[in-house]
Design an enzyme around this catalytic site. Structure first.
Site, PDB file in Angstrom:
ATOM      1  N   SER A  36       0.971  -1.096  -0.080  1.00 48.15           N
ATOM      2  CA  SER A  36      -0.027   0.210   0.123  1.00 48.15           C
ATOM      3  C   SER A  36       0.642   1.127   0.001  1.00 48.15           C
ATOM      4  O   SER A  36       1.907   1.353   0.438  1.00 48.15           O
ATOM      5  CB  SER A  36      -0.855  -0.103   1.060  1.00 48.15           C
ATOM      6  OG  SER A  36      -1.602   1.149   1.469  1.00 48.15           O
ATOM      7  N   TYR A  42      -0.942  -0.908  10.657  1.00 49.96           N
ATOM      8  CA  TYR A  42      -1.105  -1.163   9.115  1.00 49.96           C
ATOM      9  C   TYR A  42      -0.127  -0.802   8.094  1.00 49.96           C
ATOM     10  O   TYR A  42       0.403  -1.293   7.368  1.00 49.96           O
ATOM     11  CB  TYR A  42      -2.514  -0.506   8.887  1.00 49.96           C
ATOM     12  CG  TYR A  42      -2.818  -0.844   7.399  1.00 49.96           C
ATOM     13  CD1 TYR A  42      -3.348  -1.946   6.894  1.00 49.96           C
ATOM     14  CD2 TYR A  42      -2.857   0.220   6.452  1.00 49.96           C
ATOM     15  CE1 TYR A  42      -3.539  -2.182   5.589  1.00 49.96           C
ATOM     16  CE2 TYR A  42      -3.214  -0.095   5.026  1.00 49.96           C
ATOM     17  CZ  TYR A  42      -3.608  -1.408   4.624  1.00 49.96           C
ATOM     18  OH  TYR A  42      -4.195  -1.616   3.467  1.00 49.96           O
TER      19      TYR A  42
HETATM   20  N1  LIG Z   1      -8.905  -0.893  -0.625  1.00 48.45           N
HETATM   21  C1  LIG Z   1      -7.701  -0.106  -0.507  1.00 48.45           C
HETATM   22  O1  LIG Z   1      -7.956   1.052  -0.748  1.00 48.45           O
HETATM   23  C2  LIG Z   1      -6.435  -0.744  -0.110  1.00 48.45           C
HETATM   24  C3  LIG Z   1      -5.167   0.030  -0.533  1.00 48.45           C
HETATM   25  C4  LIG Z   1      -3.864  -0.367  -0.368  1.00 48.45           C
HETATM   26  C5  LIG Z   1      -3.837  -1.898   0.010  1.00 48.45           C
HETATM   27  N2  LIG Z   1      -4.885  -2.791   0.110  1.00 48.45           N
HETATM   28  C6  LIG Z   1      -4.882  -4.174   0.398  1.00 48.45           C
HETATM   29  O2  LIG Z   1      -5.517  -4.932  -0.422  1.00 48.45           O
HETATM   30  C7  LIG Z   1      -5.619  -5.996   0.110  1.00 48.45           C
HETATM   31  C8  LIG Z   1      -7.290  -6.521   0.001  1.00 48.45           C
HETATM   32  O3  LIG Z   1      -8.205  -5.478   0.628  1.00 48.45           O
HETATM   33  P1  LIG Z   1      -9.441  -4.850   0.192  1.00 48.45           P
HETATM   34  O4  LIG Z   1      -9.205  -3.615   0.022  1.00 48.45           O
HETATM   35  O5  LIG Z   1     -10.026  -5.726  -1.065  1.00 48.45           O
HETATM   36  O6  LIG Z   1     -10.176  -5.283   1.561  1.00 48.45           O
HETATM   37  P2  LIG Z   1     -11.568  -6.188   1.904  1.00 48.45           P
HETATM   38  O7  LIG Z   1     -12.651  -6.183   1.070  1.00 48.45           O
HETATM   39  O8  LIG Z   1     -11.564  -5.992   3.210  1.00 48.45           O
HETATM   40  O9  LIG Z   1     -10.708  -7.701   1.485  1.00 48.45           O
HETATM   41  C9  LIG Z   1      -9.956  -8.370   2.390  1.00 48.45           C
HETATM   42  C10 LIG Z   1      -9.823  -9.781   2.145  1.00 48.45           C
HETATM   43  O10 LIG Z   1      -8.763 -10.309   3.115  1.00 48.45           O
HETATM   44  C11 LIG Z   1      -9.218 -11.494   3.502  1.00 48.45           C
HETATM   45  N3  LIG Z   1      -8.785 -11.818   5.069  1.00 48.45           N
HETATM   46  C12 LIG Z   1      -8.668 -10.775   6.027  1.00 48.45           C
HETATM   47  N4  LIG Z   1      -8.392 -11.490   6.985  1.00 48.45           N
HETATM   48  C13 LIG Z   1      -8.044 -12.564   6.812  1.00 48.45           C
HETATM   49  C14 LIG Z   1      -7.373 -13.937   7.502  1.00 48.45           C
HETATM   50  N5  LIG Z   1      -7.335 -13.774   8.841  1.00 48.45           N
HETATM   51  N6  LIG Z   1      -7.504 -14.959   6.847  1.00 48.45           N
HETATM   52  C15 LIG Z   1      -7.675 -14.939   5.611  1.00 48.45           C
HETATM   53  N7  LIG Z   1      -8.355 -14.021   4.896  1.00 48.45           N
HETATM   54  C16 LIG Z   1      -8.438 -12.930   5.439  1.00 48.45           C
HETATM   55  C17 LIG Z   1     -10.754 -11.165   3.797  1.00 48.45           C
HETATM   56  O11 LIG Z   1     -11.516 -12.605   3.645  1.00 48.45           O
HETATM   57  P3  LIG Z   1     -12.328 -13.096   5.136  1.00 48.45           P
HETATM   58  O12 LIG Z   1     -12.693 -11.848   5.795  1.00 48.45           O
HETATM   59  O13 LIG Z   1     -13.432 -13.798   4.294  1.00 48.45           O
HETATM   60  O14 LIG Z   1     -11.210 -13.821   5.702  1.00 48.45           O
HETATM   61  C18 LIG Z   1     -11.153 -10.628   2.294  1.00 48.45           C
HETATM   62  O15 LIG Z   1     -11.099 -11.347   1.214  1.00 48.45           O
HETATM   63  C19 LIG Z   1      -5.310  -5.839   1.536  1.00 48.45           C
HETATM   64  O16 LIG Z   1      -4.102  -6.479   1.769  1.00 48.45           O
HETATM   65  C20 LIG Z   1      -5.236  -4.592   1.772  1.00 48.45           C
HETATM   66  O17 LIG Z   1      -4.327  -4.160   2.732  1.00 48.45           O
HETATM   67  C21 LIG Z   1      -6.164  -2.342  -0.043  1.00 48.45           C
END
Ligand SMILES: NC(=O)c1ccc[n+]([C@@H]2O[C@H](COP(=O)([O-])OP(=O)(O)OC[C@H]3O[C@@H](n4cnc5c(N)ncnc54)[C@H](OP(=O)(O)O)[C@@H]3O)[C@@H](O)[C@H]2O)c1
Length: 241
Positions: free
Chosen positions: A133, A146
């Site tokens: 990120s 984070y």
């Molecule tokens: N959206 C943004 O603006 C942004 C920016 C920078 C980086 N990111 C990164 O992108 C990635 C995806 O995030 P997102 O934005 O798509 O958010 P999200 O919709 O909350 O998705 C997060 C995913 O991670 C999984 N997860 C969380 N805890 C877990 C665990 N203990 N074991 C297995 N799976 C787990 C969740 O599945 P379950 O809850 O079903 O386990 C879900 O599939 C993350 O690493 C986040 O830090 C996002």
């Protein structure tokens, strides 16, 4: 033959959309997450090209066993996308919450990365993709564990790229440095800008994976912010965030 991609964290947001777009592009996709009902819904939507398994990346031993059974079920793995991540966790204390973020974003990541790396070494080729990120480029008072966790995985992946070069392994390590993208993680959050639609961001992520980029800013305009952040003196950063 179809390439096989396993997405760790495919139940919502970026991972869910990546499963959809990868299947449209002809991949076989394996998805994991804790919310099995979401995985079942995706299976109904995506059909035979989608495989799934329940996995909690913070249960390290179980997660590794699950990964290998999913690989067996799919008949192999060419790409793993380590996308699972949390920015917060409901908890009774700040320390417990911070520990959980580290367990998922750092320890879970490292355990699965190491396992996939060994698998790809034996196979002779493969690609490991991590989702870091822009928040990892500086410490943020609002999200200390984070931002630190994302800095860790970027540095870790850089080190592994060097390692692959040194030992001449045909393993690509791709760091997706994400800006703001619509997902459950960003829902209702204030103070965001340049928030990308999930579909657009994931299209760029898939292209970056296919081009085997070492580092990709998603969406692309965040490269400019990254460049600016590196120019800002630490003393100013400390006041801004
Ligand atoms: N959206 C943004 O603006 C942004 C920016 C920078 C980086 N990111 C990164 O992108 C990635 C995806 O995030 P997102 O934005 O798509 O958010 P999200 O919709 O909350 O998705 C997060 C995913 O991670 C999984 N997860 C969380 N805890 C877990 C665990 N203990 N074991 C297995 N799976 C787990 C969740 O599945 P379950 O809850 O079903 O386990 C879900 O599939 C993350 O690493 C986040 O830090 C996002």
């Amino acid at each position: 033959m179809s390439k096989k991609m396993i997405i760790i964290g495919a139940t919502s947001g970026i991972g869910e959309e990546l499963a959809r777009q990868a299947i449209q592009n002809g991949y076989l996709v394996g998805g994991t997450g804790r919310r099995v009902h979401r995985l079942k819904e995706l299976k109904n939507e995506l059909g035979d090209a989608f495989y799934y398994s329940k996995m909690d990346v913070s249960q390290f031993d179980d997660a590794k066993i699950t990964l290998h059974s999913l690989i067996d079920e799919m008949g192999g793995m060419d790409i793993i996308v380590l996308n699972a991540g949390i920015s917060n966790y409901p908890s009774s204390s700040i320390t417990a919450m911070e520990q959980k973020v580290i367990d998922v974003n750092v320890s879970g990541f490292v355990q699965l990365f190491g396992n996939a790396f060994q698998y790809f070494r034996k196979q002779g080729h493969g690609q490991i993709v991590g989702v870091s990120s822009i928040a990892g480029l500086f410490g943020s008072s609002r999200a200390a564990p984070y931002s630190a966790s994302k800095a860790f995985i970027s540095t870790y992946m850089q080190a592994y790229r060097q390692r692959c070069n040194k030992i001449k392994e045909d393993i690509t390590v791709t760091d997706i440095v994400a800006g703001f993208i619509k997902s459950e993680m960003t829902e209702g959050k204030k103070g965001m800008f340049w928030v990308s639609e999930t579909e657009k961001a994931v299209k760029q992520i898939l292209t970056s994976i296919e081009k085997k980029k070492p580092v990709a800013y998603v969406t692309r305009r965040w490269r400019l912010i990254a460049w600016l952040i590196h120019l800002i003196p630490d003393r100013l950063i400390d006041r801004l965030w």
